[in-house]
Design an enzyme around this catalytic site. Structure first.
Site, PDB file in Angstrom:
ATOM      1  CB  THR A 148       4.510  12.888 -16.735  1.00  0.00           C
ATOM      2  OG1 THR A 148       5.417  13.647 -17.548  1.00  0.00           O
ATOM      3  CG2 THR A 148       3.946  13.768 -15.631  1.00  0.00           C
ATOM      4  CE1 TYR A 169      18.465  17.407 -25.156  1.00  0.00           C
ATOM      5  CE2 TYR A 169      19.994  16.031 -26.402  1.00  0.00           C
ATOM      6  CZ  TYR A 169      19.148  16.213 -25.323  1.00  0.00           C
ATOM      7  OH  TYR A 169      18.992  15.202 -24.392  1.00  0.00           O
ATOM      8  CB  THR A 194      11.779   7.993 -23.406  1.00  0.00           C
ATOM      9  OG1 THR A 194      12.460   9.045 -24.106  1.00  0.00           O
ATOM     10  CG2 THR A 194      12.780   7.223 -22.551  1.00  0.00           C
TER      11      THR A 194
HETATM   12  P1  NDP Z   1      10.387  12.021 -22.110  1.00  0.00           P
HETATM   13  O1  NDP Z   1       9.894  12.977 -23.141  1.00  0.00           O
HETATM   14  O2  NDP Z   1       9.808  10.653 -22.073  1.00  0.00           O
HETATM   15  O3  NDP Z   1      10.251  12.668 -20.656  1.00  0.00           O
HETATM   16  C1  NDP Z   1      10.550  14.013 -20.421  1.00  0.00           C
HETATM   17  C2  NDP Z   1       9.982  14.436 -19.081  1.00  0.00           C
HETATM   18  O4  NDP Z   1      10.345  15.806 -18.855  1.00  0.00           O
HETATM   19  C3  NDP Z   1       8.475  14.361 -19.028  1.00  0.00           C
HETATM   20  O5  NDP Z   1       8.077  13.800 -17.796  1.00  0.00           O
HETATM   21  C4  NDP Z   1       8.032  15.808 -19.118  1.00  0.00           C
HETATM   22  O6  NDP Z   1       6.854  16.005 -18.351  1.00  0.00           O
HETATM   23  C5  NDP Z   1       9.208  16.530 -18.446  1.00  0.00           C
HETATM   24  N1  NDP Z   1       9.291  17.927 -18.856  1.00  0.00           N
HETATM   25  C6  NDP Z   1       9.640  18.409 -20.071  1.00  0.00           C
HETATM   26  N2  NDP Z   1       9.537  19.762 -20.069  1.00  0.00           N
HETATM   27  C7  NDP Z   1       9.124  20.115 -18.830  1.00  0.00           C
HETATM   28  C8  NDP Z   1       8.824  21.364 -18.214  1.00  0.00           C
HETATM   29  N3  NDP Z   1       8.940  22.527 -18.871  1.00  0.00           N
HETATM   30  N4  NDP Z   1       8.405  21.372 -16.922  1.00  0.00           N
HETATM   31  C9  NDP Z   1       8.283  20.209 -16.261  1.00  0.00           C
HETATM   32  N5  NDP Z   1       8.559  19.008 -16.772  1.00  0.00           N
HETATM   33  C10 NDP Z   1       8.964  18.963 -18.050  1.00  0.00           C
HETATM   34  O7  NDP Z   1      11.977  11.956 -22.345  1.00  0.00           O
HETATM   35  P2  NDP Z   1      13.143  11.187 -21.558  1.00  0.00           P
HETATM   36  O8  NDP Z   1      12.614  10.415 -20.429  1.00  0.00           O
HETATM   37  O9  NDP Z   1      13.951  10.505 -22.567  1.00  0.00           O
HETATM   38  O10 NDP Z   1      13.983  12.446 -21.054  1.00  0.00           O
HETATM   39  C11 NDP Z   1      14.357  12.657 -19.705  1.00  0.00           C
HETATM   40  C12 NDP Z   1      15.712  13.324 -19.673  1.00  0.00           C
HETATM   41  O11 NDP Z   1      16.689  12.455 -20.222  1.00  0.00           O
HETATM   42  C13 NDP Z   1      15.815  14.618 -20.466  1.00  0.00           C
HETATM   43  O12 NDP Z   1      16.564  15.552 -19.722  1.00  0.00           O
HETATM   44  C14 NDP Z   1      16.563  14.211 -21.727  1.00  0.00           C
HETATM   45  O13 NDP Z   1      17.272  15.287 -22.293  1.00  0.00           O
HETATM   46  C15 NDP Z   1      17.485  13.163 -21.138  1.00  0.00           C
HETATM   47  N6  NDP Z   1      18.054  12.229 -22.102  1.00  0.00           N
HETATM   48  C16 NDP Z   1      17.253  11.451 -22.882  1.00  0.00           C
HETATM   49  C17 NDP Z   1      17.806  10.560 -23.778  1.00  0.00           C
HETATM   50  C18 NDP Z   1      16.986   9.732 -24.692  1.00  0.00           C
HETATM   51  O14 NDP Z   1      17.553   9.213 -25.668  1.00  0.00           O
HETATM   52  N7  NDP Z   1      15.701   9.538 -24.443  1.00  0.00           N
HETATM   53  C19 NDP Z   1      19.261  10.391 -23.858  1.00  0.00           C
HETATM   54  C20 NDP Z   1      20.005  11.266 -23.013  1.00  0.00           C
HETATM   55  C21 NDP Z   1      19.411  12.116 -22.151  1.00  0.00           C
HETATM   56  P3  NDP Z   1       5.569  16.878 -18.826  1.00  0.00           P
HETATM   57  O15 NDP Z   1       5.547  16.871 -20.316  1.00  0.00           O
HETATM   58  O16 NDP Z   1       4.417  16.195 -18.170  1.00  0.00           O
HETATM   59  O17 NDP Z   1       5.838  18.227 -18.246  1.00  0.00           O
HETATM   60  C1  8X3 Z   2      19.758  12.243 -26.382  1.00  0.00           C
HETATM   61  C2  8X3 Z   2      20.924  11.399 -26.778  1.00  0.00           C
HETATM   62  O1  8X3 Z   2      22.132  10.337 -28.752  1.00  0.00           O
HETATM   63  O2  8X3 Z   2      19.706  10.205 -28.719  1.00  0.00           O
HETATM   64  O3  8X3 Z   2      20.103  13.032 -25.289  1.00  0.00           O
HETATM   65  O4  8X3 Z   2      20.758  12.318 -29.138  1.00  0.00           O
HETATM   66  S1  8X3 Z   2      20.885  11.055 -28.430  1.00  0.00           S
END
Ligand code: NDP
Ligand code: 8X3
Length: 249
Positions: free
Chosen positions: A11, A150, A185
């Site tokens: 999403t 985390y 994001t």
């Molecule tokens: P966003 O918050 O933009 O997206 C997170 C997504 O996860 C949403 O689509 C949300 O959907 C879904 N989600 C969260 N909790 C649930 C749940 N309980 N059930 C179903 N869906 C869930 O963040 P990102 O796109 O950045 O994050 C995506 C992944 O990347 C994560 O695992 C994050 O830890 C990882 N990540 C992100 C980084 C960053 O800097 N952004 C860096 C490194 C890793 P909805 O709320 O509709 O359920």
């Molecule tokens: C998130 C990476 O470096 O923004 O998973 O904490 S950082």
């Protein structure tokens, strides 16, 4: 026949960008998430022939099982699972930590990924093919101040990525981990519980990654020849040489 990719957390952010990347390459895409209006909006944009949506919470194993069982027959043979749904909540010393935040991160980032992988890998094992891509983080390779729980959940993702690869290799299934640094994001808005001003500051003064950078890497891993397994990719902004260190102008 078109390949089918299921992306959890489609999403927003990285998951949504992955869905768009795979669609542009002719895959059929199943996106999941809790925000039904966003799922339906995406399906309306790209069409029901190529997009299926599943509205559930990955923290609840019963919901995971029911959602996957509800897929129509012609959507059941999932070729690629992208375990992307995840979040951080809060940024504080562990001794001041919020237990509800800990439980939500552990339940989503670790248990949700396990529930999804267990169900989807069953069909992959039967068909002796498939690919699981786990979205970890630099927080799963290193630890930064106040990132404690985390970081621990993403270290668990790193361990599970390795464990799945060992256990699924005999069935012809590939397993890859993608570990990004800072990607702009909704991640920080979620981490700071809706505080958009505080979230903006995270990405100020340097060129952060964008979701499409990570979607490209996921797509790359999944489009190698079948005998090639990309085990791990750590992807950082140039200005972030390690977790917790960002050179800002
Ligand atoms: P966003 O918050 O933009 O997206 C997170 C997504 O996860 C949403 O689509 C949300 O959907 C879904 N989600 C969260 N909790 C649930 C749940 N309980 N059930 C179903 N869906 C869930 O963040 P990102 O796109 O950045 O994050 C995506 C992944 O990347 C994560 O695992 C994050 O830890 C990882 N990540 C992100 C980084 C960053 O800097 N952004 C860096 C490194 C890793 P909805 O709320 O509709 O359920
Ligand atoms: C998130 C990476 O470096 O923004 O998973 O904490 S950082």
């Amino acid at each position: 026949m078109k390949k089918i990719v299921l992306i959890t957390g489609g999403t927003s952010g990285i998951g949504k960008a992955c869905a768009e990347r795979f669609l542009s390459d002719g895959y059929k895409v199943i996106i999941t998430g809790r925000r039904q209006e966003r799922l339906l909006g995406f399906q309306t944009q790209f069409g029901e022939n190529d997009v299926m949506t599943l509205n559930f919470d990955v923290r609840d194993n019963n919901q995971v099982v029911q959602a996957l069982q509800s897929l129509p027959e012609d959507w059941k043979n999932i070729d690629v699972l992208v375990n992307n749904a995840g979040l951080a909540l809060g940024l504080s010393q562990f001794y001041d930590g919020n237990v509800d935040h800990w439980n939500t991160m552990i339940d989503t980032n670790i248990k949700g990924l396990l529930y999804m992988s267990r169900e989807v890998s069953r069909g992959m094992k039967e068909r002796q093919s498939g690919h699981i891509v786990n979205i970890g983080s630099i927080a799963g390779k290193e630890v930064y101040t106040n990132g404690n729980v985390y970081c621990a959940t993403k270290h668990a993702v790193d361990a599970l990525n390795k464990a799945m690869r060992i256990e699924l290799s005999p069935f012809g299934i590939r397993v890859s981990g993608i570990h990004p640094g800072a990607v702009e994001t909704e991640f920080s808005v979620v981490r700071f519980e809706g505080d958009e001003e505080r979230a903006k500051i995270v990405y100020q003064g340097f060129e952060n990654l964008v979701a499409e950078d990570i979607a490209d890497a996921v797509h790359y891993c999944c489009t190698r020849k079948p005998h090639v397994n990309i085990n791990d990719l750590v992807i950082m902004p140039q200005a972030q040489p390690q977790a917790g260190v960002i050179h800002r102008k």
